[in-house]
Design a protein around this motif. Structure first.
Motif, PDB file in Angstrom:
ATOM      1  N   HIS A  76       0.814  -1.210   0.000  1.00  0.00           N
ATOM      2  CA  HIS A  76       0.000   0.000   0.000  1.00  0.00           C
ATOM      3  C   HIS A  76       0.850   1.264   0.000  1.00  0.00           C
ATOM      4  O   HIS A  76       0.535   2.233  -0.712  1.00  0.00           O
ATOM      5  CB  HIS A  76      -0.915  -0.028   1.231  1.00  0.00           C
ATOM      6  CG  HIS A  76      -1.781   1.178   1.380  1.00  0.00           C
ATOM      7  ND1 HIS A  76      -2.689   1.590   0.419  1.00  0.00           N
ATOM      8  CD2 HIS A  76      -1.886   2.086   2.402  1.00  0.00           C
ATOM      9  CE1 HIS A  76      -3.310   2.683   0.830  1.00  0.00           C
ATOM     10  NE2 HIS A  76      -2.841   3.001   2.019  1.00  0.00           N
ATOM     11  N   LEU A  77       1.912   1.287   0.784  1.00  0.00           N
ATOM     12  CA  LEU A  77       2.776   2.470   0.841  1.00  0.00           C
ATOM     13  C   LEU A  77       3.358   2.779  -0.522  1.00  0.00           C
ATOM     14  O   LEU A  77       3.359   3.940  -0.958  1.00  0.00           O
ATOM     15  CB  LEU A  77       3.892   2.250   1.866  1.00  0.00           C
ATOM     16  CG  LEU A  77       4.959   3.343   1.944  1.00  0.00           C
ATOM     17  CD1 LEU A  77       4.348   4.699   2.275  1.00  0.00           C
ATOM     18  CD2 LEU A  77       6.022   2.967   2.983  1.00  0.00           C
TER      19      LEU A  77
ATOM     20  N   GLU B  63       3.602   6.064  -5.524  1.00  0.00           N
ATOM     21  CA  GLU B  63       3.465   6.139  -6.984  1.00  0.00           C
ATOM     22  C   GLU B  63       2.295   7.032  -7.379  1.00  0.00           C
ATOM     23  O   GLU B  63       2.376   7.776  -8.368  1.00  0.00           O
ATOM     24  CB  GLU B  63       3.296   4.733  -7.556  1.00  0.00           C
ATOM     25  CG  GLU B  63       4.565   3.898  -7.420  1.00  0.00           C
ATOM     26  CD  GLU B  63       4.380   2.448  -7.819  1.00  0.00           C
ATOM     27  OE1 GLU B  63       5.386   1.785  -8.099  1.00  0.00           O
ATOM     28  OE2 GLU B  63       3.219   1.974  -7.833  1.00  0.00           O
ATOM     29  N   ARG B  64       1.210   6.994  -6.606  1.00  0.00           N
ATOM     30  CA  ARG B  64       0.061   7.858  -6.889  1.00  0.00           C
ATOM     31  C   ARG B  64       0.405   9.331  -6.721  1.00  0.00           C
ATOM     32  O   ARG B  64       0.053  10.177  -7.557  1.00  0.00           O
ATOM     33  CB  ARG B  64      -1.094   7.491  -5.950  1.00  0.00           C
ATOM     34  CG  ARG B  64      -2.377   8.307  -6.185  1.00  0.00           C
ATOM     35  CD  ARG B  64      -3.330   8.187  -5.016  1.00  0.00           C
ATOM     36  NE  ARG B  64      -2.850   8.919  -3.834  1.00  0.00           N
ATOM     37  CZ  ARG B  64      -3.482   8.938  -2.667  1.00  0.00           C
ATOM     38  NH1 ARG B  64      -4.595   8.231  -2.505  1.00  0.00           N
ATOM     39  NH2 ARG B  64      -2.991   9.629  -1.645  1.00  0.00           N
TER      40      ARG B  64
ATOM     41  N   TYR C 169       8.374   5.793  -7.654  1.00  0.00           N
ATOM     42  CA  TYR C 169       9.270   5.784  -6.502  1.00  0.00           C
ATOM     43  C   TYR C 169      10.512   6.612  -6.792  1.00  0.00           C
ATOM     44  O   TYR C 169      11.005   7.338  -5.919  1.00  0.00           O
ATOM     45  CB  TYR C 169       9.672   4.360  -6.112  1.00  0.00           C
ATOM     46  CG  TYR C 169      10.653   4.383  -4.956  1.00  0.00           C
ATOM     47  CD1 TYR C 169      10.212   4.584  -3.657  1.00  0.00           C
ATOM     48  CD2 TYR C 169      12.026   4.286  -5.176  1.00  0.00           C
ATOM     49  CE1 TYR C 169      11.097   4.677  -2.597  1.00  0.00           C
ATOM     50  CE2 TYR C 169      12.929   4.367  -4.118  1.00  0.00           C
ATOM     51  CZ  TYR C 169      12.459   4.568  -2.832  1.00  0.00           C
ATOM     52  OH  TYR C 169      13.342   4.670  -1.794  1.00  0.00           O
ATOM     53  N   ASP C 170      11.039   6.517  -8.003  1.00  0.00           N
ATOM     54  CA  ASP C 170      12.236   7.285  -8.359  1.00  0.00           C
ATOM     55  C   ASP C 170      11.995   8.785  -8.216  1.00  0.00           C
ATOM     56  O   ASP C 170      12.887   9.526  -7.768  1.00  0.00           O
ATOM     57  CB  ASP C 170      12.674   6.963  -9.791  1.00  0.00           C
ATOM     58  CG  ASP C 170      13.254   5.561  -9.922  1.00  0.00           C
ATOM     59  OD1 ASP C 170      13.648   4.974  -8.896  1.00  0.00           O
ATOM     60  OD2 ASP C 170      13.311   5.054 -11.065  1.00  0.00           O
TER      61      ASP C 170
ATOM     62  N   LEU D  51       0.424  12.129   0.281  1.00  0.00           N
ATOM     63  CA  LEU D  51       1.808  12.169   0.747  1.00  0.00           C
ATOM     64  C   LEU D  51       2.468  13.423   0.200  1.00  0.00           C
ATOM     65  O   LEU D  51       2.203  13.845  -0.926  1.00  0.00           O
ATOM     66  CB  LEU D  51       2.577  10.941   0.258  1.00  0.00           C
ATOM     67  CG  LEU D  51       2.058   9.568   0.689  1.00  0.00           C
ATOM     68  CD1 LEU D  51       2.916   8.472   0.061  1.00  0.00           C
ATOM     69  CD2 LEU D  51       2.056   9.436   2.198  1.00  0.00           C
ATOM     70  N   SER D  52       3.337  14.013   0.992  1.00  0.00           N
ATOM     71  CA  SER D  52       4.045  15.206   0.573  1.00  0.00           C
ATOM     72  C   SER D  52       5.405  15.244   1.258  1.00  0.00           C
ATOM     73  O   SER D  52       5.626  14.546   2.260  1.00  0.00           O
ATOM     74  CB  SER D  52       3.234  16.456   0.926  1.00  0.00           C
ATOM     75  OG  SER D  52       3.843  17.626   0.408  1.00  0.00           O
ATOM     76  N   ILE D  53       6.305  16.038   0.742  1.00  0.00           N
ATOM     77  CA  ILE D  53       7.650  16.193   1.308  1.00  0.00           C
ATOM     78  C   ILE D  53       7.845  17.648   1.710  1.00  0.00           C
ATOM     79  O   ILE D  53       7.516  18.561   0.944  1.00  0.00           O
ATOM     80  CB  ILE D  53       8.731  15.770   0.297  1.00  0.00           C
ATOM     81  CG1 ILE D  53       8.663  14.253   0.056  1.00  0.00           C
ATOM     82  CG2 ILE D  53      10.129  16.174   0.769  1.00  0.00           C
ATOM     83  CD1 ILE D  53       9.501  13.775  -1.106  1.00  0.00           C
TER      84      ILE D  53
END
Length: 238
Positions: A108-109, A114-115, A120-121, A165-167
């Motif tokens: 799931h993570l 990816e969403r 992932y890259d 998700l965010s950075i």
């Protein structure tokens, strides 16, 4: 979390919590020498100084998280903030790593990464850039938060679908708790976190963190908690 309000009241102080592995377990990527200085001296100093600052004050009865939010004071920092936040940040950082870690997450993570980042890259590139480009001391974080651009209404309550998700990167001791974001992962880019092993080569340190040290198990567990919290908020229960 490492601390609760009840625990703080019972003990009257915060404690230095050891990493969840022996101090030499992350070698050669993070040496025993680094852990002895970073955890044994720097982290210990934050705990000791925080205990001095909260002694005899109302802060001594609060959870560590509540001390952080209260002393952040909407950016007008109170004296105990830096030590409180650094205690929490370091506990969270140690738990973000494990022997034999790194590589790519699964399940799931990975699907959410990816969403929200495309691949992932792409996530790895953005996280690395945030960590390397943080000027001076600070932290880079993977967080789970409501996307304000997607939340509609005059008094919007984010739905589960609004969370992404965010950075983010933060200076000095600041962490995403002060904005009520759910934190999933962090890397410490204060120089004392890597200088003994990597000198001034922060990019090398960040690459090794991503490739050899991250505990994706810990990140996945935190994501599960964050999603449950988001679901409760969407139902109006928080």
């Amino acid at each position: 979390m490492a601390y609760s309000g009840d625990a703080a009241k019972e003990q009257g102080k915060f404690e230095l919590r050891p990493p969840p592995y022996p101090l030499d377990a992350l070698a050669p990527y993070m040496s025993l020498n680094t852990l002895e200085f970073h955890w044994g001296k720097h982290h210990r100093a934050y705990v000791d100084n925080l205990n001095k600052q909260v002694l005899g004050t109302e802060l001594g009865g609060l959870s560590l998280e509540n001390v952080i939010v209260k002393t952040y004071n909407n950016g007008d920092l109170h004296p105990a903030f830096n030590n409180a936040a650094q205690v929490w940040n370091h506990d969270f950082f140690w738990d973000s790593m494990k022997p034999g870690g790194g590589g790519r997450p699964e399940g799931h993570l990975l699907k959410l990464i990816e969403r929200d980042f495309g691949s992932y890259d792409a996530f790895e590139k953005e996280f690395r850039t945030a960590a390397i480009s943080q000027f001076g001391s600070g932290w880079a974080w993977l967080i789970y938060k409501a996307d304000a651009g997607e939340v509609k209404g005059a008094d919007p309550v984010p739905l589960e679908k609004d969370y992404k998700l965010s950075i983010v990167k933060t200076p000095n001791a600041v962490n995403p708790l002060v904005w009520d974001y759910s934190t999933l992962l962090t890397v410490d880019v204060w120089e004392h976190a890597y200088y003994l092993d990597y000198q001034n080569r922060r990019p090398d340190y960040v690459s090794v963190f991503l490739e050899k040290l991250i505990s994706w198990d810990a990140v996945s567990a935190r994501l599960e908690v964050a999603e449950a919290k988001a679901a409760e908020k969407a139902k109006g229960k928080l």
